[in-house]
Design an enzyme around this catalytic site. Sequence first.
Site, PDB file in Angstrom:
ATOM      1  NE  ARG A 184      -3.942  -2.510   1.338  1.00  0.00           N
ATOM      2  CZ  ARG A 184      -3.726  -3.750   0.830  1.00  0.00           C
ATOM      3  NH1 ARG A 184      -2.509  -4.260   0.824  1.00  0.00           N
ATOM      4  NH2 ARG A 184      -4.731  -4.456   0.320  1.00  0.00           N
ATOM      5  CD  GLU A 238     -15.067  -9.469 -16.166  1.00  0.00           C
ATOM      6  OE1 GLU A 238     -14.307 -10.421 -15.915  1.00  0.00           O
ATOM      7  OE2 GLU A 238     -14.722  -8.488 -16.860  1.00  0.00           O
ATOM      8  CG  HIS A 298     -10.331  -4.100 -11.109  1.00  0.00           C
ATOM      9  ND1 HIS A 298      -9.573  -4.965 -10.367  1.00  0.00           N
ATOM     10  CD2 HIS A 298     -10.765  -4.805 -12.179  1.00  0.00           C
ATOM     11  CE1 HIS A 298      -9.554  -6.158 -10.956  1.00  0.00           C
ATOM     12  NE2 HIS A 298     -10.254  -6.093 -12.048  1.00  0.00           N
TER      13      HIS A 298
HETATM   14  O1  X8Z Z   1      -9.816  -8.734 -12.716  1.00  0.00           O
HETATM   15  C1  X8Z Z   1     -10.220  -9.874 -12.784  1.00  0.00           C
HETATM   16  C2  X8Z Z   1      -9.827 -10.751 -13.972  1.00  0.00           C
HETATM   17  C3  X8Z Z   1      -9.657  -9.949 -15.183  1.00  0.00           C
HETATM   18  S1  X8Z Z   1     -11.193  -9.340 -15.777  1.00  0.00           S
HETATM   19  C4  X8Z Z   1      -8.537 -11.473 -13.674  1.00  0.00           C
HETATM   20  N1  X8Z Z   1     -10.962 -10.402 -11.793  1.00  0.00           N
HETATM   21  C5  X8Z Z   1     -11.319  -9.632 -10.612  1.00  0.00           C
HETATM   22  C6  X8Z Z   1     -10.111  -9.328  -9.743  1.00  0.00           C
HETATM   23  O2  X8Z Z   1      -9.036  -9.914  -9.970  1.00  0.00           O
HETATM   24  O3  X8Z Z   1     -10.230  -8.521  -8.817  1.00  0.00           O
HETATM   25  C7  X8Z Z   1     -11.541 -11.734 -11.776  1.00  0.00           C
HETATM   26  C8  X8Z Z   1     -12.256 -11.852 -10.467  1.00  0.00           C
HETATM   27  C9  X8Z Z   1     -12.302 -10.487  -9.860  1.00  0.00           C
HETATM   28 ZN    ZN Z   2     -12.483 -10.800 -16.579  1.00  0.00          ZN
END
Ligand code: X8Z
Ligand code: ZN
Length: 636
Positions: A209, A433, A535
Site C-alpha cells: 500500500r 465476467e 481496478h
Molecule cells: O480482474 C479480474 C480478472 C480480469 S477481468 C482477472 N478479476 C477480478 C479481480 O481480480 O479482482 C476476476 C475476479 C475479480
Molecule cells: Zn475478466
Amino acid sequence: MRNILMLAASFTTLAIVGCNTDTDETKTDPVVKTTPEQKTEKAPSDTPATSQEAKEFLEAAQTDLAEIYDYAGKVAWVKANFVTEDTNYLEAKANEEFGLLSTRLANEAKRFNELNLPEDMARKMDIIKRGSNFPAPDRDGAAKELAEIMTELDSMYASGSFNYISPDPQFASFYEGNSDGELNLGQLSQIIAQSRDPVELQTVWEGWRTVSPAMKKKYADMVEIVNEGSKELGYADTGMLWRAGYDMEGEAFAAEADRLWGQVKPLYDELHCYVRAELNEEYGDEVVPLDQPIRADLLGNMWGQSWGNIYEISAPEDGGKNIDLTGLLGEKEYDELRMVKVGETFFTSMGFDPLPETFWTRSLFVKPADRIVQCHASAWDMDYDDYRIKMCININAEDFSTIHHELGHNFYQRAYRDQPIFYRNGANDGFHEAIGDMIALSITPDYLVEIGLLDSADVPGPDDDIALLMRQALDKVAFLPFGIMIDQWRWKVFSGEYEPSEYNDGWWELREQYQGIRPPSARPSSAFDPGAKYHIPGNTPYMRYFLAHILQFQFHKAACDMAGNDGPLHRCSVYGNKQVGDRFGAMMEMGASKPWPDALEAFTGTRDMDGSAVVEYFAPLMEYLEEENEGRICGW
Ligand code: X8Z
Ligand code: ZN
C-alpha cells in the site's frame, strides 16, 4: 490493459468490458475506408434530422470506431506488455484520440433525439450517447489530460514494488539475483498467501500500500474531469453514467444489486463467523478478537477478496478431504502453456472451435524477467479473429481457474464477432465476467480424473462434500461483499459524497460494513488504499464481478439442468456436453444486441438475475456452518 481496458472500460458499451479489450472489425462488416466527407461530423443543430441521416451517422460512426479500436488496441497491447515512458506516451495519445471521438459521437448523436427510430437504431444511438465509462468533456485539452492521467495511474500500479527481505526460507527464490529485496506484486501476494506470521503479513500488506498514496491527487483530478464529461452527456455524475449501462434506470440497477446481495448475505455472514473463529484458533485473541472485523492481512489474499489460500486454516475438521489442485499441477509437471491448452480443451469439448493459431503466437503467458508488464490478467479482442490473453501465470489452482476466466472472455468475443461493432460486447458486463467462471465451476473431481490430473482412487466421496464446498466458498462466497463494495465506494467518490480527504476512510467504512474486515493497524492519513487494488488505478468498473459471481452459478445450474444432472450442483460438470455448448454459444453470439434479460432468457429461461443458485449450490455447507457457529457471537 488499461488502455484497452481503459479503452474497454472507457468505451462503456462500445468496446468491451473489464479485462477484455476493445474490438474492431474487418470481415463481415467490412470497414469501408471513409472519405473525409463521409466521416461523422457535427451537423448544424437547427436542421431537423432525418432517419436517413441517422442511418448514415451510425454507419460512419461504426467506421470511425473500428479504425480507432484497431489502432488504439494495438498501442494498448504494446504498452501493457512493455511499460515505459515511451509506451505511456503513445497510449495516452491513442486514448486521447479515442476520447475525442467518443465525446464527439455522443454529442452528435443527440441531434437524433427527437426521431422515432427503429428499435435497433435507437439501441445503437443509446450506446453511443452513453459515450465511454470515463468520458472526456468537450473542451480543449480535457481528453489529453484525462488520457495522460489514466495511462499514468495504470503504469504506476504495474510498476509498483516494495522492499522486503523475508526471513522465511520458503521465499528464498525471490532473492535469487535480487539481493536488494525489491519485491513485485506477484511475490508480495505469494507471501500474503503462504506466510502464517502476522508480523510478516502486516509488513507486506502495508508495504504494497505504499505504491498508492502518489496516485491520490491524480485520481481526484481524474474524477473531476470524468464527472464534467458525464454531466455533458446528461448524467449527474460518472456513477450515474455507469449505472445507466444495464438496460434499466440507474436507480433500479442500484436496487437490483442490493437485492442480489441480500439473497446471498446470510451465507457470507455464516462463512465470516466460521472463518474468524478458525483464524482465532490459529492466531489467538490478540490478533483475531472474536468481536471485531477480521484483520485483512490474514485472509491469504492481498485484498481479502477471496480466501482459498487459507483453506488449511479453515478446513472443516470432520468435513472430509479436499483436492490439492496446485499440488496435482506440480506433480504432473504442468507448465503455463499446458494449463492454457487444457482450458481451451474445455471449450472445444463443448463444441466451440479451437482458438486461432495467432492466439498462441501473440498471447503472453509468462512474466518476462527483463521488463515491466501489466501483470493483472486480461483478455483481448484485437481484430477480426485475433484474440489474446496477457497473464503472468503461476502454476497453481488459482491461476488455472483464472485461465478459464480469461478464455471465457475470448470465446465470448469470438462468438459475437459478426455483430455490428456497437454490440460486440457482453449482454451486460457481468455476463462477460461470468462465462469463463461458469466453465471453471465444472472443474469437478470427476473432470480432473477425465483429464488425467487426478487418480480415480483419490476422488473425494460424498462424505467429502463439505470440504469441497468450503474450498469453493472461500473463493466464491467470500468474494461477494468485496465485489459489491468497490463500486459502492466509487459511486460515492463520483457523487462527491466522499471528498478526496475522505477517500481512504470511506474505503474502510465500506470494507468493514460489507466484508467485516479491518486494516491490521490504523491507516496513515496519506494512505490511498483503493489505489492498491488494480481496478481503481486501472479504471475498470467492478460491479461486473459481483454480478458475475451471481450469474455464473445461475448459468451453471441452467447448464446442469440441461445436461440432465440429478446430483448436487457442485458435482456437476458439463465437460464434453455439446448441447449445453450450443445453447451457451447461442446466448454468447447475441453479444449486446438485445437487452440482457433477453440473453439471460435464451440460456436460462428466466429474465432475472437471481442469487438462489448460489444458495442452492452451497446449501449443504450453509447447514454445516450454522451448526458450527451455534453458540458463537457472529457479526462485527
Ligand atoms: O480482474 C479480474 C480478472 C480480469 S477481468 C482477472 N478479476 C477480478 C479481480 O481480480 O479482482 C476476476 C475476479 C475479480
Ligand atoms: Zn475478466
